[in-house]
Design a protein around this motif. Sequence first.
Motif, mmCIF file in Angstrom:
data_model
loop_
_atom_site.group_PDB
_atom_site.id
_atom_site.type_symbol
_atom_site.label_atom_id
_atom_site.label_comp_id
_atom_site.label_asym_id
_atom_site.label_seq_id
_atom_site.Cartn_x
_atom_site.Cartn_y
_atom_site.Cartn_z
ATOM 1 N N GLU A 1 32.139 39.953 26.077
ATOM 2 C CA GLU A 1 31.395 39.628 27.299
ATOM 3 C C GLU A 1 32.178 40.089 28.527
ATOM 4 N N PHE A 2 31.544 40.914 29.348
ATOM 5 C CA PHE A 2 32.237 41.453 30.528
ATOM 6 C C PHE A 2 32.070 40.525 31.724
ATOM 7 N N ASP A 3 33.187 40.276 32.385
ATOM 8 C CA ASP A 3 33.194 39.414 33.561
ATOM 9 C C ASP A 3 33.860 40.178 34.712
ATOM 10 N N PHE B 1 35.928 38.739 37.759
ATOM 11 C CA PHE B 1 37.318 38.326 37.584
ATOM 12 C C PHE B 1 38.134 39.364 36.796
ATOM 13 N N ASN B 2 37.590 40.561 36.686
ATOM 14 C CA ASN B 2 38.289 41.641 35.969
ATOM 15 C C ASN B 2 38.799 41.218 34.601
ATOM 16 N N GLN B 3 37.928 40.593 33.850
ATOM 17 C CA GLN B 3 38.343 40.170 32.523
ATOM 18 C C GLN B 3 37.217 40.361 31.502
ATOM 19 N N VAL B 4 37.617 40.330 30.259
ATOM 20 C CA VAL B 4 36.669 40.435 29.160
ATOM 21 C C VAL B 4 36.903 39.243 28.246
ATOM 22 N N TYR C 1 40.801 39.175 27.632
ATOM 23 C CA TYR C 1 41.508 40.450 27.774
ATOM 24 C C TYR C 1 41.335 40.989 29.192
ATOM 25 N N ASP C 2 42.273 41.871 29.592
ATOM 26 C CA ASP C 2 42.117 42.546 30.888
ATOM 27 C C ASP C 2 40.903 43.464 30.840
ATOM 28 N N GLU D 1 26.244 47.055 37.260
ATOM 29 C CA GLU D 1 25.860 48.468 37.103
ATOM 30 C C GLU D 1 26.970 49.305 36.493
ATOM 31 N N GLU D 2 28.179 49.056 36.984
ATOM 32 C CA GLU D 2 29.296 49.879 36.528
ATOM 33 C C GLU D 2 29.565 49.683 35.028
ATOM 34 N N ILE D 3 29.414 48.449 34.571
ATOM 35 C CA ILE D 3 29.630 48.183 33.143
ATOM 36 C C ILE D 3 28.604 48.969 32.312
#
Length: 318
Positions: free
Chosen positions: A101-103, A106-109, A120-121, A168-170
Amino acid sequence: MIVKKRIIPLRILIDEALLRRLPLNHPKRSEILQDLLIRKSGFKGEQDMDYYLSLLNDSEFNILQDLRIPLGKNHFQIDFLILSHAFFLLIENKNMPGIIEFDPDFNQVIRKHNDKVEIYDDPVLQVKRQLIQFVHWLKLNRFTIPPIEFLVTYSNQGSILQNPTKNEEIYKRVCKGGSVVMKVEEFKNKHKKDIFSEKELKKLTKLLIKSHQPEGSHLSKFNLSPADFLQGVACPSCRQLYMERISGSWHCTSCGYRSADAHVQVIMDYFLIGNPSITNKQLRRLLRLSSDKTASRILLKMDLPFSGTTKNRVYYPK
Ligand SMILES: [Zn+2]
């Protein structure tokens, strides 16, 4: 066309050698095994990506696998660098089953797998950092800067990618391994103008391959001493220590297995676990041999580089 192939990283070979040479009850084994599993999983993921990238038109792209390029005091690493006349593409690959799951806020996964939640970063940020460093390197080496695209791929069939904030970027930069060909098609349609000549592309490829510096040993992190390691030749069949040398071959007293060259792995492991060289006396101790003639024969047959006279000869890994 693949112009630089990855090789098995030294760190995987060292971890494997350590696990063969440490007693089964050694306290560092689980840490080494964990390290090995992570490294092997990354390596396997990159091998899986090779298949998806093999679907690209071979003549259009130069593919470099596993680059580690020095820049200032640091290095930057790229899993796959794909070069064409019109654009470049950086790919960071992850081999990670489970729900991913992309977050991006907060720049995290967040990864959910086997009832475990791990953080993860953000890999998009990671590949962007690589891109900045790569552009810096290109400028330092006076190359033209073409459009450079980047992707994070998930090569594991069991990765379930989720983008709950609909970022969008993801959507643009993250995909499953199987979608990479479509992504490359999009980039091709976007960048139609040739920027690099064949000659310039060759020059760049050559310099990247020349600059590549593989990761060195990580042995020091485990803090082991020579006394931690086992001596003797283990049986390749039943793993029992120690095989006996009887008339030119190794004999397992436990299962009866015979081997002509079971010592070769033991000597290679000896070098991998941090010994830069070996003498006749050290070999006799390592293999539990009593005859220095047998030890000499074994060393000569392995055709290792050496220095010194017959009596004080020191042998080095190939
Ligand atoms: Zn055996």
